[in-house]
Structure formats: C-alpha cells, structure tokens
Design a protein around this motif. Structure first.
Motif, PDB file in Angstrom:
ATOM      1  N   ASP A  31       0.807  -1.218   0.000  1.00  0.00           N
ATOM      2  CA  ASP A  31       0.000   0.000   0.000  1.00  0.00           C
ATOM      3  C   ASP A  31       0.841   1.269   0.000  1.00  0.00           C
ATOM      4  O   ASP A  31       0.406   2.309  -0.480  1.00  0.00           O
ATOM      5  N   THR A  91       3.113   7.716   0.778  1.00  0.00           N
ATOM      6  CA  THR A  91       2.058   7.315  -0.148  1.00  0.00           C
ATOM      7  C   THR A  91       1.461   8.542  -0.831  1.00  0.00           C
ATOM      8  O   THR A  91       1.523   9.655  -0.302  1.00  0.00           O
ATOM      9  N   VAL A  92       0.920   8.341  -2.019  1.00  0.00           N
ATOM     10  CA  VAL A  92       0.266   9.431  -2.749  1.00  0.00           C
ATOM     11  C   VAL A  92      -0.951   8.874  -3.492  1.00  0.00           C
ATOM     12  O   VAL A  92      -0.918   7.748  -3.989  1.00  0.00           O
ATOM     13  N   ASP A  93      -2.034   9.624  -3.509  1.00  0.00           N
ATOM     14  CA  ASP A  93      -3.268   9.223  -4.177  1.00  0.00           C
ATOM     15  C   ASP A  93      -4.036  10.450  -4.637  1.00  0.00           C
ATOM     16  O   ASP A  93      -4.205  11.384  -3.850  1.00  0.00           O
ATOM     17  N   ASP A 122      -3.782   4.452   3.048  1.00  0.00           N
ATOM     18  CA  ASP A 122      -2.630   3.556   2.863  1.00  0.00           C
ATOM     19  C   ASP A 122      -1.677   3.594   4.061  1.00  0.00           C
ATOM     20  O   ASP A 122      -1.017   2.602   4.359  1.00  0.00           O
TER      21      ASP A 122
HETATM   22 CO    CO Z   1      -2.888   4.114  -2.655  1.00  0.00          CO
END
Ligand code: CO
Ligand code: CO
Ligand code: CO
Length: 318
Positions: free
Chosen positions: A21, A36-38, A61
């Motif tokens: 994740d 994390t990046v989204d 994540d």
């Molecule tokens: Co993600």
C-alpha cells in the motif's frame, strides 16, 4: 516494474516492487517513514465532500501499513477557466477538515491547470520499523476481516448517471469520507498478520494481492461480505463500472467462483473509493479484534479464512 532499475538501499523496508500500500523507509532503529500518494477525479458532485473523501482515501494507505499519518501535501489539477475558484476552495476545505480530524498537518502542495479536476494528497506517516503491517504475511488458519461494506464503485456510477437518491448519496458519501484510523488502531493494538485497504482493484483484487506468490490461499464466503443494498440492486440492472470487469479479467487465473451468483461475484471486483481495511488476524486474536472494533464503532465482518490447501489462489464460496 519491469525494465526499471530499482534503487536498492538497506533502509528501504517496503519498496515499489512489493506492490504494497505504501513505501516504508527506515530512519532509525525506532522510526520509519511511510510514503504514499493518491489523487483522482471527483466521485461526488459536492466539492467539499469530494475533498473529504480524497483526503480519507489518501490517508488510508498509511493506516493499512499500521502507521500514523503525520504530514500531507495537496495535489491539485484544476480547470480554472471552467470552474470557479470557489469550487477549488471548497475541495481544499474538505481535505483540510479531514486532515484535522486525523491530526495530520498540511505542509504544502502543488497545483497545475488541467482540463479535468483532480485532487488528492501525498502523505507521510510514521511507524516502528518492526511493526510494519504488510499486505502479505497471512498464515494458514488466519481469518479475513473487512471493515467497510462493498459497492461504492457501483453507487458512484449511479451518482454520475443521476440515478441515486439524496439519502443514498449522503450515506455513501459519509462512508467513503470515513477514516480507517480506528480500524487501524484496533489492529495495531491486537497484533495482526497482514493488512491492505480495499480500493481500485476491488475486494477480490486486493485479496489476491494478499496471497499472490505466497504459500497461503484464501477462501471468501460471499454471503458474509457486507454489500451496500443499492449496489446489489443496481449491479443486477447491469450498472457496473468498467473497472469491475477489468479487475475480474486481470485476476481470473487466481480466483474461482464456486457457486456464487454472477452479479455478486462481479460486485466483489467493484472498484472501491476509500474502502475499508482487509485484515488477516490469527484465529486466537479474532475475538479480541472484533470486540475492539465494535467498541470503536467500526462495523466489521469476518468474511473468510486463509489456508494452506490452495496456495496463491482465492476460492469464492456462497
Ligand atoms: Co494508494
Ligand atoms: Co492501498
Ligand atoms: Co496498494
């Protein structure tokens, strides 16, 4: 990531090749950073709530790795000529509210002009290097726990087609905006074998990631999976997002449908936005985990079990 020469570093605990994740990098013997990046296009019409959902999704994540989110940066693509700047302000306000709720500090961001709006965040979290919870690590006999109902992809499709009523939109919006924080805190307290969050690949896509290439297999009981009622209804009418079919095609060599209604099986591949955590918990800790989740107000279900019988495969039973 074929064809790419990936960096090797002794402090890299979880890297890009892990298909986990988030990335994890050890700073000291006591401390590791989670990266994390989204970001994505709007999934609800209300810009404030889109901001909330995008932030909850970006933080998820970190929670899935058993970490605590610390700081975040906005990522914005915005059609400034088509949409008023007030719209962007509402998106950012929604995101900021969610960060505050999570105790996360916004430290900056970047925006570009684009034809279609996109919003999300890059998040940094902290975790003890020895307490990173990966998506693989489940053992035979572990139980599989899910902490949010399935079907937000179908409902988002219905919202775009203007088929969803006000009450449904409100309820599903709140569900997607809900942080996975409490679920994460519960599993960290109890101690679990593995965890991931259910997002774009759908429940079965992410379940596959938990066993792919490992010595364990997974049995999932469809009748124990909580679904959004409307999603079942609309899916029966054929209102499934294209992503559900792509997810199913992608994992068909790993997953077998052993007597589950087609529409329900399809729904198990429905791409989720800001879905729940999927947790592998040792049998003897299941009661404690479920009790703690309930105490924290998280509605969780035990939906399956890990086994040594059919390694690297997911069997879906009624
Ligand atoms: Co993600
Ligand atoms: Co994830
Ligand atoms: Co992932």
């Amino acid at each position: 990531m074929q064809g790419l020469e990936l960096p090797s570093d002794p402090n890299l605990i979880v890297g890009i090749e892990r298909v986990d994740d988030a990335g994890v990098y050890k700073l000291t013997e006591e401390l590791a950073l989670i990266h994390t990046v989204d970001f994505f296009t709007p999934i609800v019409d209300d810009p404030y709530w889109f901001g909330q959902i995008a932030a909850a999704n970006a933080l998820s994540d970190v929670y899935a790795m058993g970490g605590k989110p610390l700081t975040a940066m906005n990522i914005v693509c915005f059609p400034v000529r088509d949409l008023g700047i007030e719209v962007l302000q509402e998106v950012l306000r929604g995101g900021l509210e969610k960060l505050k709720e999570a105790g996360v500090v916004l430290v900056g961001g970047h925006s570009v002009e684009d034809q279609e709006m996109k919003y999300g965040l890059a998040v940094i979290g902290l975790v003890h290097p020895n307490r990173v919870i990966r998506n693989q690590g489940a053992r035979p006999g572990d139980l599989l726990v899910l902490t949010k109902p399935i079907g937000t992809g179908v409902v988002s499709t219905a919202i775009k087609a203007q088929l969803a009523g006000e009450e449904t939109v409100r309820r599903v919006t709140l569900l997607m905006a809900e942080l996975n924080r409490k679920a994460s805190e519960a599993m960290v307290e109890v101690g679990v074998s593995a965890c991931t969050d259910v997002t774009g690949f759908g429940l079965l896509g992410h379940a596959c990631e938990m066993v792919d290439g490992t010595a364990v297999g997974l049995r999932i009981y469809a009748s124990r999976v909580p679904f959004l009622e409307e999603a079942l209804e609309w899916a029966s009418m054929g209102l499934l997002p294209g992503g559900a079919y792509r997810n199913r095609e992608y994992r068909k060599h790993m997953v077998s449908n052993e007597g589950v209604e087609e529409v329900v099986f399809d729904l198990l591949f429905d791409p989720q936005t800001s879905g729940g955590l999927l947790i592998a918990v040792p049998k003897e800790r299941e009661e404690r985990l479920m009790g703690l989740l309930e105490e924290k107000g998280v509605k969780a279900s035990v939906i399956g079990e890990f086994t040594s019988d059919h390694p690297s495969r997911v069997r879906v039973l009624p």
